[in-house]
Design a protein around this motif. Structure first.
Motif, mmCIF file in Angstrom:
data_model
loop_
_atom_site.group_PDB
_atom_site.id
_atom_site.type_symbol
_atom_site.label_atom_id
_atom_site.label_comp_id
_atom_site.label_asym_id
_atom_site.label_seq_id
_atom_site.Cartn_x
_atom_site.Cartn_y
_atom_site.Cartn_z
ATOM 1 N N VAL A 163 0.812 -1.323 -0.037
ATOM 2 C CA VAL A 163 0.198 -0.058 0.032
ATOM 3 C C VAL A 163 0.985 1.122 0.092
ATOM 4 O O VAL A 163 1.743 1.301 0.974
ATOM 5 C CB VAL A 163 -0.942 -0.157 1.367
ATOM 6 C CG1 VAL A 163 -1.805 1.379 1.150
ATOM 7 C CG2 VAL A 163 -1.897 -1.331 1.251
ATOM 8 N N ASP A 164 1.013 2.053 -1.045
ATOM 9 C CA ASP A 164 1.494 3.367 -1.032
ATOM 10 C C ASP A 164 3.045 2.921 -1.195
ATOM 11 O O ASP A 164 3.915 3.767 -0.687
ATOM 12 C CB ASP A 164 1.083 4.392 -0.058
ATOM 13 C CG ASP A 164 -0.255 4.604 -0.172
ATOM 14 O OD1 ASP A 164 -0.823 4.341 -1.455
ATOM 15 O OD2 ASP A 164 -0.827 5.260 0.687
ATOM 16 N N ARG A 165 3.703 2.052 -1.637
ATOM 17 C CA ARG A 165 4.966 1.416 -1.508
ATOM 18 C C ARG A 165 5.390 0.842 -2.852
ATOM 19 O O ARG A 165 5.116 -0.410 -3.070
ATOM 20 C CB ARG A 165 5.171 0.565 -0.388
ATOM 21 C CG ARG A 165 6.700 0.247 0.170
ATOM 22 C CD ARG A 165 6.775 0.088 1.346
ATOM 23 N NE ARG A 165 8.185 -0.266 1.722
ATOM 24 C CZ ARG A 165 9.042 0.678 1.943
ATOM 25 N NH1 ARG A 165 8.823 1.619 2.069
ATOM 26 N NH2 ARG A 165 10.402 0.127 2.299
ATOM 27 N N PHE A 166 6.087 1.349 -3.704
ATOM 28 C CA PHE A 166 6.469 0.797 -5.063
ATOM 29 C C PHE A 166 7.880 0.997 -5.215
ATOM 30 O O PHE A 166 8.473 0.984 -6.256
ATOM 31 C CB PHE A 166 5.772 1.739 -5.942
ATOM 32 C CG PHE A 166 4.405 2.155 -5.676
ATOM 33 C CD1 PHE A 166 3.294 0.806 -6.162
ATOM 34 C CD2 PHE A 166 3.963 3.235 -5.097
ATOM 35 C CE1 PHE A 166 1.989 1.164 -6.081
ATOM 36 C CE2 PHE A 166 2.352 3.400 -5.005
ATOM 37 C CZ PHE A 166 1.685 2.347 -5.452
ATOM 38 N N LEU A 167 8.567 0.979 -4.088
ATOM 39 C CA LEU A 167 9.978 0.839 -4.147
ATOM 40 C C LEU A 167 10.464 -0.453 -4.335
ATOM 41 O O LEU A 167 10.181 -1.566 -4.265
ATOM 42 C CB LEU A 167 10.523 1.404 -2.601
ATOM 43 C CG LEU A 167 10.333 2.752 -2.394
ATOM 44 C CD1 LEU A 167 10.496 3.109 -0.871
ATOM 45 C CD2 LEU A 167 10.749 3.733 -3.189
ATOM 46 N N PRO A 168 11.719 -0.458 -5.131
ATOM 47 C CA PRO A 168 12.295 -1.555 -5.642
ATOM 48 C C PRO A 168 12.434 -2.700 -4.611
ATOM 49 O O PRO A 168 12.303 -4.117 -4.760
ATOM 50 C CB PRO A 168 13.973 -1.289 -5.919
ATOM 51 C CG PRO A 168 13.845 0.106 -6.377
ATOM 52 C CD PRO A 168 12.870 0.731 -5.272
ATOM 53 N N GLU A 169 12.839 -2.527 -3.312
ATOM 54 C CA GLU A 169 13.047 -3.655 -2.298
ATOM 55 C C GLU A 169 11.840 -4.437 -1.912
ATOM 56 O O GLU A 169 12.025 -5.414 -1.449
ATOM 57 C CB GLU A 169 13.888 -2.905 -1.142
ATOM 58 C CG GLU A 169 12.684 -2.040 -0.458
ATOM 59 C CD GLU A 169 13.046 -0.583 -0.591
ATOM 60 O OE1 GLU A 169 12.742 0.574 0.165
ATOM 61 O OE2 GLU A 169 13.794 -0.186 -1.593
ATOM 62 N N ASN A 170 10.662 -3.641 -2.282
ATOM 63 C CA ASN A 170 9.496 -4.640 -2.108
ATOM 64 C C ASN A 170 8.914 -5.311 -3.350
ATOM 65 O O ASN A 170 7.821 -5.917 -3.163
ATOM 66 C CB ASN A 170 8.633 -4.046 -0.889
ATOM 67 C CG ASN A 170 7.690 -2.841 -1.712
ATOM 68 O OD1 ASN A 170 8.393 -2.371 -2.905
ATOM 69 N ND2 ASN A 170 6.340 -2.571 -1.516
ATOM 70 N N ALA A 171 9.393 -4.851 -4.503
ATOM 71 C CA ALA A 171 8.602 -5.277 -5.789
ATOM 72 C C ALA A 171 8.529 -6.651 -5.943
ATOM 73 O O ALA A 171 7.734 -7.066 -6.482
ATOM 74 C CB ALA A 171 9.145 -4.505 -6.875
ATOM 75 N N SER A 172 9.722 -7.463 -5.577
ATOM 76 C CA SER A 172 9.898 -8.670 -6.096
ATOM 77 C C SER A 172 9.069 -9.598 -5.078
ATOM 78 O O SER A 172 8.574 -10.840 -5.413
ATOM 79 C CB SER A 172 11.381 -9.078 -5.976
ATOM 80 O OG SER A 172 11.658 -9.069 -4.652
ATOM 81 N N SER A 173 8.658 -9.194 -3.830
ATOM 82 C CA SER A 173 7.933 -10.004 -2.870
ATOM 83 C C SER A 173 6.414 -9.568 -2.903
ATOM 84 O O SER A 173 5.436 -10.406 -2.204
ATOM 85 C CB SER A 173 8.384 -9.843 -1.349
ATOM 86 O OG SER A 173 8.162 -8.510 -1.186
ATOM 87 N N CYS A 174 6.070 -8.665 -3.665
ATOM 88 C CA CYS A 174 4.514 -8.209 -3.674
ATOM 89 C C CYS A 174 3.949 -8.603 -4.930
ATOM 90 O O CYS A 174 4.513 -8.821 -5.929
ATOM 91 C CB CYS A 174 4.534 -6.771 -3.575
ATOM 92 S SG CYS A 174 4.976 -6.252 -1.969
#
Length: 114
Positions: A8-19
């Motif tokens: 939610v409101d987080r599109f940064l590279p560090e979370n992209a692969s797990s979402c």
């Protein structure tokens, strides 16, 4: 089985692969960080079943702001006020979770929802 996460409101590279599903609550810059980054655009473009969900008004604003980013534009899914069925893929699987997401107007700015 590994499950995907919801961002939610987080599109940064560090979370992209797990979402596997991304939600945008409203179109303020601090909530949209990472949406226009090349790594996020490439990631979401490579996943046929991953989408960015937001209200209809936020979708229109986002489409105007991101008009040069085809990868993001193709992944915008609008949700209506009230209950919506969202199918969230499970990572490394052919399965999905069926979630009911209920949008409630936040009254913060145009298109903002809780």
């Amino acid at each position: 089985m590994t499950q995907g996460s919801i961002a939610v409101d987080r599109f940064l590279p560090e979370n992209a692969s797990s979402c596997t599903a991304y939600f945008l609550s409203h179109c303020h810059a601090d909530h949209m960080r990472g949406l226009n980054e090349v790594s996020f655009s490439a990631h979401i473009a490579s996943k046929a079943d991953h989408f960015i969900y937001c209200s209809e008004v936020s979708a229109q604003i986002l489409k105007n702001l991101m008009r040069d980013n085809e990868s993001v534009l193709a992944k915008i899914q609008t949700l209506t006020l009230g209950p919506n069925l969202v199918q969230v893929p499970i990572l490394d699987s052919d399965y999905q979770l069926d979630l009911v997401v209920t949008l409630i107007p936040a009254g913060h700015c145009l298109g903002s929802c809780m």
